[in-house]
Design a protein around this motif. Structure first.
Motif, PDB file in Angstrom:
ATOM      1  N   TYR A  24       0.845  -1.195   0.000  1.00  0.00           N
ATOM      2  CA  TYR A  24       0.000   0.000   0.000  1.00  0.00           C
ATOM      3  C   TYR A  24       0.878   1.242   0.000  1.00  0.00           C
ATOM      4  N   TYR A  25       0.277   2.361  -0.380  1.00  0.00           N
ATOM      5  CA  TYR A  25       0.942   3.663  -0.347  1.00  0.00           C
ATOM      6  C   TYR A  25      -0.175   4.705  -0.306  1.00  0.00           C
ATOM      7  N   PHE A  26      -0.162   5.598   0.698  1.00  0.00           N
ATOM      8  CA  PHE A  26      -1.199   6.626   0.791  1.00  0.00           C
ATOM      9  C   PHE A  26      -0.684   7.835   1.565  1.00  0.00           C
ATOM     10  N   GLU A  27      -1.413   8.947   1.421  1.00  0.00           N
ATOM     11  CA  GLU A  27      -1.109  10.158   2.173  1.00  0.00           C
ATOM     12  C   GLU A  27      -1.626   9.966   3.593  1.00  0.00           C
ATOM     13  N   SER A  28      -0.753  10.158   4.576  1.00  0.00           N
ATOM     14  CA  SER A  28      -1.101   9.906   5.976  1.00  0.00           C
ATOM     15  C   SER A  28      -2.130  10.877   6.530  1.00  0.00           C
ATOM     16  N   SER A  29      -2.398  11.971   5.816  1.00  0.00           N
ATOM     17  CA  SER A  29      -3.419  12.915   6.278  1.00  0.00           C
ATOM     18  C   SER A  29      -4.821  12.339   6.125  1.00  0.00           C
ATOM     19  N   LYS A  30      -4.961  11.292   5.327  1.00  0.00           N
ATOM     20  CA  LYS A  30      -6.248  10.611   5.201  1.00  0.00           C
ATOM     21  C   LYS A  30      -6.444   9.732   6.433  1.00  0.00           C
ATOM     22  N   PRO A  31      -7.629   9.790   7.069  1.00  0.00           N
ATOM     23  CA  PRO A  31      -7.864   8.966   8.262  1.00  0.00           C
ATOM     24  C   PRO A  31      -7.640   7.481   7.925  1.00  0.00           C
ATOM     25  N   HIS A  32      -6.884   6.802   8.805  1.00  0.00           N
ATOM     26  CA  HIS A  32      -6.535   5.412   8.517  1.00  0.00           C
ATOM     27  C   HIS A  32      -6.350   4.611   9.799  1.00  0.00           C
ATOM     28  N   ARG A  33      -6.428   3.298   9.665  1.00  0.00           N
ATOM     29  CA  ARG A  33      -6.134   2.388  10.774  1.00  0.00           C
ATOM     30  C   ARG A  33      -5.827   1.007  10.224  1.00  0.00           C
ATOM     31  N   PHE A  34      -5.153   0.202  11.031  1.00  0.00           N
ATOM     32  CA  PHE A  34      -4.813  -1.179  10.683  1.00  0.00           C
ATOM     33  C   PHE A  34      -5.481  -2.096  11.697  1.00  0.00           C
ATOM     34  N   ARG A  35      -5.957  -3.260  11.227  1.00  0.00           N
ATOM     35  CA  ARG A  35      -6.656  -4.191  12.115  1.00  0.00           C
ATOM     36  C   ARG A  35      -6.445  -5.613  11.622  1.00  0.00           C
ATOM     37  N   ASN A  36      -6.281  -6.542  12.559  1.00  0.00           N
ATOM     38  CA  ASN A  36      -6.162  -7.955  12.205  1.00  0.00           C
ATOM     39  C   ASN A  36      -7.333  -8.727  12.805  1.00  0.00           C
ATOM     40  N   PRO A  37      -8.446  -8.849  12.055  1.00  0.00           N
ATOM     41  CA  PRO A  37      -9.591  -9.614  12.547  1.00  0.00           C
ATOM     42  C   PRO A  37      -9.463 -11.115  12.227  1.00  0.00           C
ATOM     43  N   PHE A  38      -8.310 -11.514  11.729  1.00  0.00           N
ATOM     44  CA  PHE A  38      -8.115 -12.887  11.257  1.00  0.00           C
ATOM     45  C   PHE A  38      -7.496 -13.768  12.351  1.00  0.00           C
ATOM     46  N   ASP A  39      -7.368 -15.065  12.079  1.00  0.00           N
ATOM     47  CA  ASP A  39      -6.915 -16.044  13.073  1.00  0.00           C
ATOM     48  C   ASP A  39      -5.404 -16.199  13.172  1.00  0.00           C
ATOM     49  N   ALA A  40      -4.646 -15.610  12.257  1.00  0.00           N
ATOM     50  CA  ALA A  40      -3.190 -15.765  12.250  1.00  0.00           C
ATOM     51  C   ALA A  40      -2.522 -14.397  12.383  1.00  0.00           C
ATOM     52  N   PRO A  41      -1.310 -14.348  12.949  1.00  0.00           N
ATOM     53  CA  PRO A  41      -0.584 -13.071  13.036  1.00  0.00           C
ATOM     54  C   PRO A  41      -0.286 -12.515  11.643  1.00  0.00           C
ATOM     55  N   ALA A  42      -0.194 -11.193  11.566  1.00  0.00           N
ATOM     56  CA  ALA A  42       0.166 -10.523  10.313  1.00  0.00           C
ATOM     57  C   ALA A  42       1.474  -9.773  10.549  1.00  0.00           C
ATOM     58  N   ARG A  43       2.433  -9.948   9.620  1.00  0.00           N
ATOM     59  CA  ARG A  43       3.713  -9.227   9.699  1.00  0.00           C
ATOM     60  C   ARG A  43       3.788  -8.234   8.551  1.00  0.00           C
ATOM     61  N   LEU A  44       4.120  -7.003   8.902  1.00  0.00           N
ATOM     62  CA  LEU A  44       4.120  -5.898   7.968  1.00  0.00           C
ATOM     63  C   LEU A  44       5.451  -5.160   8.048  1.00  0.00           C
ATOM     64  N   ILE A  45       5.990  -4.788   6.899  1.00  0.00           N
ATOM     65  CA  ILE A  45       7.155  -3.908   6.826  1.00  0.00           C
ATOM     66  C   ILE A  45       6.638  -2.581   6.281  1.00  0.00           C
ATOM     67  N   SER A  46       6.872  -1.482   7.013  1.00  0.00           N
ATOM     68  CA  SER A  46       6.286  -0.210   6.606  1.00  0.00           C
ATOM     69  C   SER A  46       7.270   0.949   6.738  1.00  0.00           C
ATOM     70  N   ALA A  47       6.940   2.032   6.055  1.00  0.00           N
ATOM     71  CA  ALA A  47       7.717   3.265   6.145  1.00  0.00           C
ATOM     72  C   ALA A  47       6.731   4.427   6.233  1.00  0.00           C
ATOM     73  N   THR A  48       7.061   5.404   7.085  1.00  0.00           N
ATOM     74  CA  THR A  48       6.218   6.561   7.288  1.00  0.00           C
ATOM     75  C   THR A  48       7.080   7.817   7.245  1.00  0.00           C
ATOM     76  N   THR A  49       6.580   8.853   6.596  1.00  0.00           N
ATOM     77  CA  THR A  49       7.245  10.154   6.642  1.00  0.00           C
ATOM     78  C   THR A  49       6.258  11.161   7.197  1.00  0.00           C
ATOM     79  N   PRO A  50       6.702  12.186   7.863  1.00  0.00           N
ATOM     80  CA  PRO A  50       8.021  12.281   8.464  1.00  0.00           C
ATOM     81  C   PRO A  50       8.110  11.321   9.648  1.00  0.00           C
ATOM     82  N   ALA A  51       9.297  11.141  10.169  1.00  0.00           N
ATOM     83  CA  ALA A  51       9.526  10.190  11.256  1.00  0.00           C
ATOM     84  C   ALA A  51       9.193  10.807  12.601  1.00  0.00           C
ATOM     85  N   ASN A  52       7.939  11.003  12.889  1.00  0.00           N
ATOM     86  CA  ASN A  52       7.526  11.665  14.136  1.00  0.00           C
ATOM     87  C   ASN A  52       7.214  10.658  15.224  1.00  0.00           C
ATOM     88  N   PHE A  53       8.184   9.886  15.638  1.00  0.00           N
ATOM     89  CA  PHE A  53       7.934   8.917  16.709  1.00  0.00           C
ATOM     90  C   PHE A  53       8.489   9.409  18.001  1.00  0.00           C
TER      91      PHE A  53
END
Length: 182
Positions: free
Chosen positions: A153-182
């Protein structure tokens, strides 16, 4: 880690008074004072707001070697990634010692039933990622997508968003976000 002592030490290293930091961060002087005295334990969002007045990311704040002024690390072993997990979602940040970070590059794991929270996320910047294992639900601007292993996926972070795992197995994701405001 003593958050109050850490904040006071960093503030003084940067040559800022409590009043100046409060003004820059858009908080009251008493907020800075209470955090430094450990009278209150700030939420992540409150601490992030205070650190914006330095400016400093949460990663830099919690990094044990932020003061060191040496050659920038290039390779990070698995055990050197900074854990910035939130709840059940595991988030590991790559590049803890990189000065002037422009992106946050993360290895994320979503156990079954986990999510990024009920509130939609929205901030300046862009996000991109690839699901490397499992299935994951991504909501962007009201549109729900189901990612399968190998999808990205690729999107503008100003758009409201969320991630959810309603499934039975773990999900592994590699992601990048700009700017790095952690």
């Amino acid at each position: 880690m003593d958050v109050g002592v850490r904040l006071q030490t960093i503030r003084k290293l940067k040559g800022l008074s409590q009043r100046e930091l409060a003004k820059r961060a858009g908080v009251t002087n008493s907020t800075i004072s209470m955090i430094e005295k450990n009278s209150v334990s700030p939420s992540i969002s409150s601490l992030k707001k205070v650190l914006s007045g330095i400016p400093m990311s949460l990663v830099e704040f919690f990094s044990p070697d932020f003061e060191q002024d040496s050659d920038t690390q290039v390779v990070y072993k698995a055990g050197e990634l900074i854990d910035i997990s939130d709840g059940a979602v595991s988030m590991k940040l790559v590049g803890k010692a990189h000065p002037g970070r422009a992106i946050a590059f993360l290895a994320e794991t979503y156990p079954p039933g986990s999510d990024t929270g009920m509130d939609m996320l929205a901030h300046q910047g862009e996000e991109a990622g690839m699901l490397v294992e499992g299935r994951l639900e991504l909501t962007v601007n009201g549109q729900v997508y189901v990612l399968e292993s190998g999808d990205s996926y690729y999107f503008e972070s100003s758009k409201p968003h969320r991630f959810r795992n309603p499934f039975d197995a773990p999900a592994r994701l590699i992601s990048a976000t700009t700017p790095a405001n952690f």
